[in-house]
Enzyme design. Structure first.
Site, short mmCIF file in Angstrom:
data_model
loop_
_atom_site.label_atom_id
_atom_site.label_comp_id
_atom_site.label_asym_id
_atom_site.label_seq_id
_atom_site.Cartn_x
_atom_site.Cartn_y
_atom_site.Cartn_z
N TYR A 166 -9.47 -10.91 3.67
CA TYR A 166 -10.47 -10.32 2.76
C TYR A 166 -11.48 -11.38 2.30
O TYR A 166 -11.51 -12.49 2.81
CB TYR A 166 -9.76 -9.64 1.60
N CYS A 184 9.08 7.80 3.74
CA CYS A 184 10.03 6.82 4.26
C CYS A 184 11.08 7.52 5.09
O CYS A 184 11.57 8.59 4.73
CB CYS A 184 10.67 6.09 3.08
N CYS A 190 0.83 -1.19 0.00
CA CYS A 190 0.00 0.00 0.00
C CYS A 190 0.87 1.25 0.00
O CYS A 190 2.04 1.22 0.39
CB CYS A 190 -0.96 -0.02 1.17
N TYR A 209 -6.34 -13.00 -4.87
CA TYR A 209 -5.83 -12.58 -3.56
C TYR A 209 -6.59 -13.23 -2.39
O TYR A 209 -7.35 -12.56 -1.70
CB TYR A 209 -5.94 -11.05 -3.54
N ALA A 226 8.78 -5.18 -0.13
CA ALA A 226 8.00 -3.95 -0.14
C ALA A 226 8.90 -2.87 0.46
O ALA A 226 9.44 -2.03 -0.25
CB ALA A 226 6.72 -4.12 0.67
N ARG A 227 9.15 -2.96 1.77
CA ARG A 227 9.90 -1.89 2.45
C ARG A 227 11.31 -1.66 1.89
O ARG A 227 11.69 -0.51 1.67
CB ARG A 227 9.89 -2.15 3.96
N CYS A 245 10.93 0.56 10.43
CA CYS A 245 10.18 1.39 11.38
C CYS A 245 8.69 1.47 11.06
O CYS A 245 7.88 1.87 11.91
CB CYS A 245 10.76 2.80 11.42
FE1 SF4 Z 1 11.74 0.91 5.89
FE2 SF4 Z 1 10.92 2.70 7.66
FE3 SF4 Z 1 11.33 3.39 5.09
FE4 SF4 Z 1 9.26 1.89 5.73
S1 SF4 Z 1 9.63 4.00 6.39
S2 SF4 Z 1 10.67 1.55 4.06
S3 SF4 Z 1 10.09 0.63 7.35
S4 SF4 Z 1 12.86 2.72 6.55
#
Ligand code: SF4
Ligand code: ADP
Length: 675
Positions: free
Chosen positions: A174, A359, A31, A169, A317-318, A344
């Site tokens: 869901y 981010c 998301c 999905y 993702a992150r 985080c």
């Molecule tokens: Fe990683 Fe934090 Fe950036 Fe999300 S906000 S991608 S958890 S460093």
């Protein structure tokens, strides 16, 4: 530089049905807080990841019909031709970067409230959703037929928008999982009862999606390897389902049943590659290529996933948010340039709040279209010298960006180590990975000949003037208040025995109170709970008091709230909620109920106040006064010194000031639907 041959496996193409992924870097659906609302922002952000080398780039959850409307969360949507055109922007941008574009078709079932569309939510039976006092309508056969038609139509629209991978999905709570659940599904028709019956709808969608678009698009399925909780869909049922449905998908995107606690948990609770054991069998069970996540930032860990046969794709993702160019950096042998995610969940939190993605590590995230920012390049500046006072996240990011722009930069900090609050906080329980905010920037700065870092030097206003730089950025940070002033106490707490009152800064600098300690949290993000944990682990008797109804209430948005509260309770911390501190005389703490004002008291030896922070702006004010005039010397306050906030804000503030220094102010455009 060249790539280490150990990593070449990550760059092998792989065929998925009728399409071929150029490499093994796969940005799984995540998301963004952009969704249907900010199509150009979304397209530019996803396109940047493709440019950065991700071989597959997917949408977030993409609603197939107005009966699946997750307002106020900005989901993606493919309800009609207008949506198709908007999403085509993203597919096109991803193709420009040479990647495959994936779309995660989604129906929320009973989970959504349809606040915007005002359609009745539909479900396997009538039941309440996540938060709203609204129940779904039980789907009859006609509803099921309609739902299958919507899904098929959405798949066709997705194909026409240019997507290469179309998801079915059946996970994350869901609609399809309602049918799979032994507990929720009480139907006596062909969609209830046996495992085959409960999987029928998912199977039909897989078959119908393949039939509709399978000649042009790969069909993907997102699925939990370890069930959906024993009462709903057991681990054994998951394994059985993977075997039975395996051949119906071209790629299996494997997740786990515990979304907050495991799959997308923060680095406070879960480390890299945490799903490894649970996804180990997925390839064997499905007989198909598998992708899964694990907050992978280490190329060695990535290679291990592929070589061990667990995964075919490194899902992320992150890590793709923190560093859209992570694959390119591995390919070019620039591992030290990787901007590692710190786990985080500030990214996730903003989607939760209905705002666009941002981010902590990557200040350009979400600004690709609006601000025209690129994560790996900045325009050269006109030249000149800049003094940056304070080497916390704001000062470090500013100095790095200015150095890249060709300025001559002196970065000065009073402490012997750089990093400011990040260095201090990363020594608290569970926050070690936050030091990556410092380490990435210090590592990069060292390689910039134009940037000099001076430590152990506290600068006065006269020092700053004497330095004679063309520009000055003041990044002197903030400190925690000792008087209780904050959200619930606008004027502070009047009666406080100062000698027994501590702030988070005291504790982080090594002053640990003795005896029975109360941590009072009126900030309600992580700091109060993390300090309570630290005190409990060092043998103090700890009571955590909060003005809110639960521990670390804001961390609901980062998905950490439940784990935080459980962790405190497991460590013997007593929790008192909905209570305000009225007075503390050194042995007795008076509390007032946040609702009734009713008083109560606790005996304790020390009180740690986690309420609000005061900007350390005296240097800035001495230099510019209360009414700053235009000055020959350009002086700007950045980060916590200007606005105490999240680390993400400080990094963004430092980046923005540095990127814009010497440029004419530019109006930022507003994203609009292009239908
Ligand atoms: Fe990683 Fe934090 Fe950036 Fe999300 S906000 S991608 S958890 S460093
Ligand atoms: P931010 O989050 O805005 O970057 P931090 O509090 O993390 O702020 O960092 C501020 C840094 O500024 C600290 O490392 C602190 O030592 C440094 N600092 C504060 N005042 C001065 C000063 N007068 N001279 C040099 N460094 C300073």
């Amino acid at each position: 530089m060249t790539m280490d041959s150990r990593y070449s496996i990550l760059f092998e193409p792989l065929k998925l049905g009728p399409v071929t992924a150029p490499n093994r870097f796969y940005q799984v659906p995540h998301c963004t807080g952009m969704g249907h609302a900010l199509p150009q922002t979304l397209a530019a952000m996803r396109g940047m990841k493709a440019q950065g080398g991700w071989g597959v780039v997917c949408t977030e959850y993409c609603s197939i019909h107005p009966t699946s409307d997750d307002q106020p969360h900005p989901f993606a949507a493919i309800w009609d031709d207008g949506d198709r055109r908007n999403l085509a922007l993203m597919a096109d941008a991803v193709h420009v970067g040479g990647a495959l574009a994936g779309v995660e078709l989604w129906h929320g079932g009973s989970y959504v409230a349809n606040l915007a569309s005002r359609e009745s939510p539909i479900g396997v039976r009538s039941m309440p959703g996540r938060t709203e006092p609204i129940q779904s309508r039980r789907m009859d056969r006609r509803d099921i037929r309609a739902f299958r038609r919507w899904h098929r139509d959405a798949a066709l629209r997705a194909r026409d928008a240019g997507f290469d991978i179309v998801y079915v999905y059946p996970t994350h709570g869901y609609l399809l999982t309602e049918f799979m659940s032994r507990t929720l599904n009480d139907r006596s028709d062909e969609y209830g009862g046996s495992l085959d019956n409960r999987l029928r709808l998912a199977r039909e969608l897989l078959e119908e999606t393949r039939d509709a678009v399978g000649d042009r698009c790969a069909v993907a399925v997102r699925f939990s390897a370890d069930g959906l909780g024993e009462e709903h869909f057991s681990v054994d049922e998951s394994r059985e389902a993977m075997e039975r449905l395996g051949p119906l998908a071209d790629v299996w995107d494997i997740v786990v049943g515990d979304y907050y606690g495991e799959e997308m948990a923060t680095s406070r609770f879960v480390q890299e590659a945490s799903l490894e054991a649970k996804v180990a069998d997925a390839k064997r069970l499905t007989g198909r290529p598998v992708v899964s996540v694990g907050r992978f930032t280490s190329p060695d860990t990535m290679v291990r996933q592929l070589r061990s046969g667990r995964l075919d794709f490194v899902g992320a993702a992150r890590p793709s948010i923190a560093d859209p160019f992570l694959p390119t950096k591995i390919r070019e042998g620039r591992l030290e340039d990787i901007r590692e995610c710190i786990g985080c969940n500030i990214c996730y939190a903003h989607n939760y709040r209905g705002a666009a993605l941002r981010c902590t590590q990557n200040p350009t995230m979400g600004e690709e279209w609006r601000s025209g920012w690129h994560p790996e390049s900045v325009p050269a500046g006109p030249g000149g010298s800049v003094l940056v006072v304070g080497a916390g996240p704001a000062g470090l990011e500013a100095a790095l960006t200015l150095g890249r722009r060709g300025y001559d930069v002196a970065l000065v900090d009073a402490e012997q180590e750089p990093g400011g609050r990040v260095s201090r906080e990363s020594r608290l329980p569970g926050l070690a990975e936050w030091a990556r905010v410092r380490d990435y920037r210090v590592g990069q700065i060292k390689r910039l000949p134009g940037v000099s870092l001076y430590l152990g030097q506290s600068l006065s206003a006269q020092d700053v003037r004497d330095f004679g730089a063309d520009h000055v950025l003041i990044a002197t940070g903030a400190h925690w208040r000792r008087d209780g002033r904050g959200r619930s106490h606008a004027g502070g707490i009047a009666e406080l025995a100062d000698a027994a009152v501590y702030t988070p800064d005291d504790l982080m600098r090594g002053t640990i109170p003795e005896g029975a300690v109360v941590v009072y949290d009126d900030d309600n993000y992580y700091m109060g709970a993390v300090l309570a944990l630290q005190l409990a682990r060092t043998g103090r008797t700890v009571t955590y008091v909060t003005s809110e109804g639960r521990v670390a209430a804001w961390s609901l948005y980062t998905g950490e709230q439940e784990a935080t509260q459980s962790q405190l309770l497991a460590n013997g911390v007593r929790v008192v909620v909905n209570s305000l501190v009225a007075a503390f005389d050194g042995t007795r703490l008076d509390l007032a109920c946040a609702y009734s004002g009713a008083s109560s008291h606790l005996g304790c030896d020390a009180l740690v106040l986690v309420t609000s922070r005061e900007p350390d702006e005296s240097l800035y004010r001495t230099l510019v006064g209360e009414d700053p005039a235009d000055d020959a010397m350009h002086i700007q306050a950045i980060g916590d010194c200007a606005q105490p906030a999240l680390i993400a804000h400080a990094v963004y503030s430092g980046h923005k000031a540095a990127r814009e220094l010497g440029n004419a102010a530019r109006a930022t455009p507003r994203d609009r639907l292009v239908v």
